[in-house]
Design a protein around this motif. Sequence first.
Motif, short mmCIF file in Angstrom:
data_model
loop_
_atom_site.label_atom_id
_atom_site.label_comp_id
_atom_site.label_asym_id
_atom_site.label_seq_id
_atom_site.Cartn_x
_atom_site.Cartn_y
_atom_site.Cartn_z
N GLY A 1 16.55 13.11 -0.81
CA GLY A 1 17.43 12.58 -1.86
C GLY A 1 16.86 12.57 -3.26
N GLY A 2 15.71 13.19 -3.46
CA GLY A 2 15.13 13.24 -4.79
C GLY A 2 14.30 11.99 -5.11
N TYR A 3 13.75 11.99 -6.33
CA TYR A 3 12.86 10.90 -6.71
C TYR A 3 13.59 9.59 -6.98
CZ TYR A 3 8.66 13.66 -6.52
OH TYR A 3 7.60 14.40 -6.07
N THR A 4 14.85 9.65 -7.35
CA THR A 4 15.58 8.39 -7.51
C THR A 4 15.70 7.69 -6.15
OG1 THR A 4 16.78 9.18 -9.44
CG2 THR A 4 17.78 7.36 -8.22
N ALA A 5 16.02 8.44 -5.11
CA ALA A 5 16.10 7.86 -3.76
C ALA A 5 14.74 7.33 -3.33
CB ALA A 5 16.61 8.90 -2.77
N MET A 6 13.69 8.08 -3.64
CA MET A 6 12.36 7.63 -3.27
C MET A 6 12.02 6.32 -3.98
SD MET A 6 8.72 9.55 -3.68
CE MET A 6 7.50 8.53 -4.46
N LEU A 7 12.27 6.24 -5.28
CA LEU A 7 11.96 5.02 -6.02
C LEU A 7 12.80 3.84 -5.56
CD1 LEU A 7 11.41 6.52 -9.57
CD2 LEU A 7 9.66 5.60 -8.03
N LEU A 8 14.05 4.07 -5.25
CA LEU A 8 14.88 2.99 -4.72
C LEU A 8 14.35 2.49 -3.38
CD1 LEU A 8 18.44 4.28 -5.67
CD2 LEU A 8 17.28 2.24 -6.59
N SER B 1 1.61 7.23 2.88
CA SER B 1 2.49 7.13 1.72
C SER B 1 2.83 8.45 1.02
CB SER B 1 1.92 6.13 0.71
OG SER B 1 0.68 6.56 0.20
N PRO B 2 1.89 9.36 0.80
CA PRO B 2 2.30 10.61 0.14
C PRO B 2 3.29 11.42 0.98
CG PRO B 2 -0.08 10.36 0.04
CD PRO B 2 0.44 9.30 0.97
N TYR B 3 3.06 11.46 2.27
CA TYR B 3 3.95 12.21 3.16
C TYR B 3 5.32 11.55 3.26
CZ TYR B 3 5.83 14.46 7.30
OH TYR B 3 6.65 15.12 8.18
N LEU B 4 5.35 10.23 3.45
CA LEU B 4 6.63 9.53 3.53
C LEU B 4 7.40 9.67 2.22
CD1 LEU B 4 5.66 6.33 5.52
CD2 LEU B 4 6.87 8.35 6.34
N GLY B 5 6.68 9.58 1.10
CA GLY B 5 7.31 9.79 -0.19
C GLY B 5 7.93 11.17 -0.29
N ALA B 6 7.22 12.17 0.19
CA ALA B 6 7.74 13.55 0.16
C ALA B 6 8.97 13.70 1.06
CB ALA B 6 6.65 14.53 0.58
N ALA C 1 0.83 -1.20 0.00
CA ALA C 1 0.00 0.00 0.00
C ALA C 1 0.87 1.25 0.00
CB ALA C 1 -0.93 0.00 1.21
N LEU C 2 1.94 1.21 0.76
CA LEU C 2 2.85 2.35 0.80
C LEU C 2 3.50 2.59 -0.56
CD1 LEU C 2 4.96 3.17 3.83
CD2 LEU C 2 5.84 3.66 1.59
N VAL C 3 3.95 1.52 -1.20
CA VAL C 3 4.58 1.64 -2.52
C VAL C 3 3.58 2.20 -3.53
CG1 VAL C 3 5.56 0.33 -4.45
CG2 VAL C 3 6.27 -0.19 -2.11
N HIS C 4 2.40 1.64 -3.53
CA HIS C 4 1.38 2.09 -4.47
C HIS C 4 1.01 3.55 -4.24
CE1 HIS C 4 -2.82 2.71 -5.82
NE2 HIS C 4 -2.35 2.12 -6.90
N GLY C 5 0.71 3.90 -2.99
CA GLY C 5 0.27 5.25 -2.67
C GLY C 5 1.33 6.30 -2.95
N ALA C 6 2.55 6.04 -2.54
CA ALA C 6 3.62 7.03 -2.76
C ALA C 6 3.88 7.22 -4.24
CB ALA C 6 4.89 6.59 -2.04
N THR C 7 3.90 6.12 -4.98
CA THR C 7 4.15 6.22 -6.42
C THR C 7 3.02 6.98 -7.11
OG1 THR C 7 5.31 4.10 -6.35
CG2 THR C 7 4.63 4.91 -8.52
N LEU C 8 1.81 6.60 -6.81
CA LEU C 8 0.66 7.22 -7.49
C LEU C 8 0.54 8.70 -7.14
CD1 LEU C 8 -1.49 6.30 -9.45
CD2 LEU C 8 -2.99 5.90 -7.51
N HIS D 1 2.83 10.75 -6.26
CA HIS D 1 3.97 11.52 -6.75
C HIS D 1 4.24 11.28 -8.24
CE1 HIS D 1 5.64 13.08 -2.91
NE2 HIS D 1 4.96 12.06 -2.40
N LEU D 2 3.34 10.57 -8.92
CA LEU D 2 3.63 10.11 -10.27
C LEU D 2 3.95 11.24 -11.25
CD1 LEU D 2 4.01 7.72 -12.11
CD2 LEU D 2 1.57 7.80 -12.63
N LEU D 3 3.16 12.27 -11.29
CA LEU D 3 3.43 13.34 -12.26
C LEU D 3 4.77 14.03 -12.00
CD1 LEU D 3 -0.15 14.79 -12.85
CD2 LEU D 3 1.14 13.15 -14.25
N PRO D 4 5.10 14.39 -10.76
CA PRO D 4 6.45 14.94 -10.54
C PRO D 4 7.57 13.94 -10.82
CG PRO D 4 5.02 15.42 -8.66
CD PRO D 4 4.27 14.51 -9.56
N ILE D 5 7.33 12.65 -10.54
CA ILE D 5 8.35 11.64 -10.85
C ILE D 5 8.59 11.60 -12.35
CG2 ILE D 5 8.81 9.14 -10.94
CD1 ILE D 5 7.31 8.91 -8.24
#
Length: 187
Positions: free
Chosen positions: A160-167, A149-154, A21-28, A30-34
Amino acid sequence: MVTFLHRPAFWALAMGFACLALVHGATLQHLLPILDDRGISPAMAILAASCIGPMQVAGRIAMMVTERHVSTHATAVAAFAAMAAAIALLLAASGAPALLAGFVILFGAAYGVTSIIRPLVARAILGPDNFGAKSGALALPYLGGAALSPYLGALIWGMGGYTAMLLTLLGMAALGAVLYMLANRAA
């Protein structure tokens, strides 16, 4: 009645799906900025984002077509693997429409299947007794992961940027898969 809360299988399953759920929520969320960060044009980003919902339906249809030949466990493993693969494709998607398309297909299908498979897996691993209580208890960590998820993603993006977030999300997807496997083995 709530003895299932003392079972390691319950907590492994709950945390495994919370990771998803965390992976899905953070990705979705933040998707447009990613996608902007990856150099994807705004028009292509909107198209990709709008295709995720139909891919959820496609994943559910594929699950229905194969349900006689594929176990619930195999479907759950495939959903975790597809989510991790989708994040890996998104990491590499800079200027590569085929990788972006792969992300959309796998990400949407994985989440579409997850929404159906969660109660089936819960019943298979935890048993049918007190199923409502078990489902409700499993929903709390899952919904918590989705809500945070949106907050943790932020937070990760800010460090570290979106690469760090995706990793990090790729690691969370892998952790979720391991936790699910442990829950299944404990059953």
